[in-house]
Design a protein around this motif. Sequence first.
Motif, mmCIF file in Angstrom:
data_model
loop_
_atom_site.group_PDB
_atom_site.id
_atom_site.type_symbol
_atom_site.label_atom_id
_atom_site.label_comp_id
_atom_site.label_asym_id
_atom_site.label_seq_id
_atom_site.Cartn_x
_atom_site.Cartn_y
_atom_site.Cartn_z
ATOM 1 N N GLU A 134 14.288 -2.439 5.672
ATOM 2 C CA GLU A 134 13.295 -2.212 5.022
ATOM 3 C C GLU A 134 13.247 -2.338 3.548
ATOM 4 O O GLU A 134 14.239 -1.912 2.818
ATOM 5 C CB GLU A 134 12.566 -0.762 5.543
ATOM 6 N N SER A 135 12.118 -2.864 2.694
ATOM 7 C CA SER A 135 12.638 -3.005 1.326
ATOM 8 C C SER A 135 11.969 -1.800 0.636
ATOM 9 O O SER A 135 11.156 -1.152 1.271
ATOM 10 C CB SER A 135 11.455 -4.042 0.941
ATOM 11 N N ASN A 136 12.652 -1.181 -0.365
ATOM 12 C CA ASN A 136 12.370 -0.054 -1.069
ATOM 13 C C ASN A 136 12.347 -0.406 -2.561
ATOM 14 O O ASN A 136 13.177 -1.329 -3.102
ATOM 15 C CB ASN A 136 13.386 0.896 -0.789
ATOM 16 N N PRO A 137 11.617 0.294 -3.277
ATOM 17 C CA PRO A 137 11.450 0.379 -4.786
ATOM 18 C C PRO A 137 12.845 0.718 -5.353
ATOM 19 O O PRO A 137 13.584 1.507 -4.817
ATOM 20 C CB PRO A 137 10.338 1.194 -5.055
ATOM 21 N N GLY A 138 13.188 0.106 -6.567
ATOM 22 C CA GLY A 138 14.564 0.430 -6.889
ATOM 23 C C GLY A 138 15.049 1.583 -7.429
ATOM 24 O O GLY A 138 15.983 1.988 -7.406
ATOM 25 N N SER A 139 13.728 2.573 -7.835
ATOM 26 C CA SER A 139 13.954 3.736 -8.242
ATOM 27 C C SER A 139 14.133 4.869 -7.175
ATOM 28 O O SER A 139 14.584 6.009 -7.314
ATOM 29 C CB SER A 139 12.503 4.283 -9.080
ATOM 30 N N PHE A 140 13.833 4.498 -5.870
ATOM 31 C CA PHE A 140 14.294 5.217 -4.535
ATOM 32 C C PHE A 140 15.686 5.366 -4.271
ATOM 33 O O PHE A 140 16.642 4.299 -4.389
ATOM 34 C CB PHE A 140 13.464 4.638 -3.259
ATOM 35 N N GLU A 141 16.158 6.597 -4.224
ATOM 36 C CA GLU A 141 17.760 6.705 -3.778
ATOM 37 C C GLU A 141 17.879 6.697 -2.267
ATOM 38 O O GLU A 141 19.069 6.807 -2.062
ATOM 39 C CB GLU A 141 18.145 8.138 -4.682
ATOM 40 N N GLU A 142 17.099 6.755 -1.802
ATOM 41 C CA GLU A 142 16.996 6.668 -0.021
ATOM 42 C C GLU A 142 15.773 5.909 0.274
ATOM 43 O O GLU A 142 14.692 5.617 -0.184
ATOM 44 C CB GLU A 142 17.193 8.092 0.672
ATOM 45 N N CYS A 143 15.983 5.539 1.505
ATOM 46 C CA CYS A 143 15.093 4.467 2.217
ATOM 47 C C CYS A 143 13.811 5.394 2.377
ATOM 48 O O CYS A 143 13.844 6.419 2.820
ATOM 49 C CB CYS A 143 15.479 3.827 3.486
ATOM 50 N N TRP A 144 12.742 4.932 2.384
ATOM 51 C CA TRP A 144 11.459 5.690 2.640
ATOM 52 C C TRP A 144 11.293 5.680 3.918
ATOM 53 O O TRP A 144 10.521 6.685 4.530
ATOM 54 C CB TRP A 144 10.254 5.073 1.781
ATOM 55 N N LYS A 145 11.819 4.804 4.916
ATOM 56 C CA LYS A 145 11.391 4.810 6.360
ATOM 57 C C LYS A 145 12.482 5.366 7.015
ATOM 58 O O LYS A 145 11.994 6.299 7.934
ATOM 59 C CB LYS A 145 11.478 3.162 6.510
ATOM 60 N N CYS A 146 13.826 5.630 6.964
ATOM 61 C CA CYS A 146 14.574 6.021 7.579
ATOM 62 C C CYS A 146 15.639 7.029 6.644
ATOM 63 O O CYS A 146 16.456 7.552 7.375
ATOM 64 C CB CYS A 146 15.448 5.044 8.195
ATOM 65 N N GLN A 147 15.344 7.211 5.492
ATOM 66 C CA GLN A 147 16.074 8.346 4.740
ATOM 67 C C GLN A 147 17.707 7.964 4.443
ATOM 68 O O GLN A 147 18.416 8.812 4.033
ATOM 69 C CB GLN A 147 16.024 9.596 5.166
ATOM 70 N N SER A 159 0.503 -1.246 0.009
ATOM 71 C CA SER A 159 -0.102 -0.011 0.121
ATOM 72 C C SER A 159 0.957 1.143 -0.051
ATOM 73 O O SER A 159 0.260 2.391 -0.500
ATOM 74 C CB SER A 159 -1.036 0.067 1.365
ATOM 75 N N THR A 160 1.946 1.378 0.323
ATOM 76 C CA THR A 160 2.935 2.389 0.565
ATOM 77 C C THR A 160 3.330 2.745 -1.019
ATOM 78 O O THR A 160 3.466 4.022 -1.366
ATOM 79 C CB THR A 160 4.236 2.298 1.276
ATOM 80 N N VAL A 180 1.445 2.220 -3.624
ATOM 81 C CA VAL A 180 -0.026 2.735 -4.192
ATOM 82 C C VAL A 180 0.105 4.250 -3.661
ATOM 83 O O VAL A 180 -0.510 5.060 -4.426
ATOM 84 C CB VAL A 180 -1.178 1.769 -3.797
ATOM 85 N N GLY A 181 0.227 4.456 -2.469
ATOM 86 C CA GLY A 181 0.282 5.664 -1.897
ATOM 87 C C GLY A 181 1.213 6.732 -2.793
ATOM 88 O O GLY A 181 0.803 7.808 -2.897
ATOM 89 N N PHE A 182 2.341 6.043 -2.937
ATOM 90 C CA PHE A 182 3.445 6.975 -3.736
ATOM 91 C C PHE A 182 2.883 7.316 -5.080
ATOM 92 O O PHE A 182 3.159 8.324 -5.536
ATOM 93 C CB PHE A 182 4.754 6.117 -3.632
ATOM 94 N N ALA A 183 2.452 6.162 -5.495
ATOM 95 C CA ALA A 183 1.722 6.578 -7.090
ATOM 96 C C ALA A 183 0.443 7.447 -7.106
ATOM 97 O O ALA A 183 0.366 8.424 -7.752
ATOM 98 C CB ALA A 183 1.260 5.189 -7.520
ATOM 99 N N LYS A 184 -0.277 7.562 -5.941
ATOM 100 C CA LYS A 184 -1.314 8.602 -5.847
ATOM 101 C C LYS A 184 -0.656 9.924 -5.900
ATOM 102 O O LYS A 184 -1.124 10.950 -6.269
ATOM 103 C CB LYS A 184 -2.174 8.400 -4.516
#
Length: 107
Positions: A89-102, A10-11, A13-17
């Motif tokens: 935490e698992s992150n999408p490949g396009s993220f340059e930093e962790c969504w949870k802890c940066q 769902s995270t 999906v929220g990011f896509a939104k």
Amino acid sequence: MTPVFADPDSTRVGFAKSILESAGIESFVQNENTRTLGPKMFGFSETMLNEPQLCVVDDARAEEAAALLREHFGSASDAGEWICAGCKESNPGSFEECWKCQAAKPE
């Protein structure tokens, strides 16, 4: 209402939104809480539950929305997901930093 993106996470999906909101495309998440009910609670297997999906309100903008999301998530699927060394935490490949802890994505 036209669905343009679905994911069990769902995270994502929220990011896509948020991507669509930035482009001025009105959307909402359908089945947002379905997976939190628990598959065994009602005797269903997990595959019978619906994944959260992002729907656009204006059907005329569905293709535009899908194209925006393909631009972003297309590269994510090519790169694959990565696990943060700091918080695991698992992150999408396009993220340059962790969504949870940066924390920065490992090279």
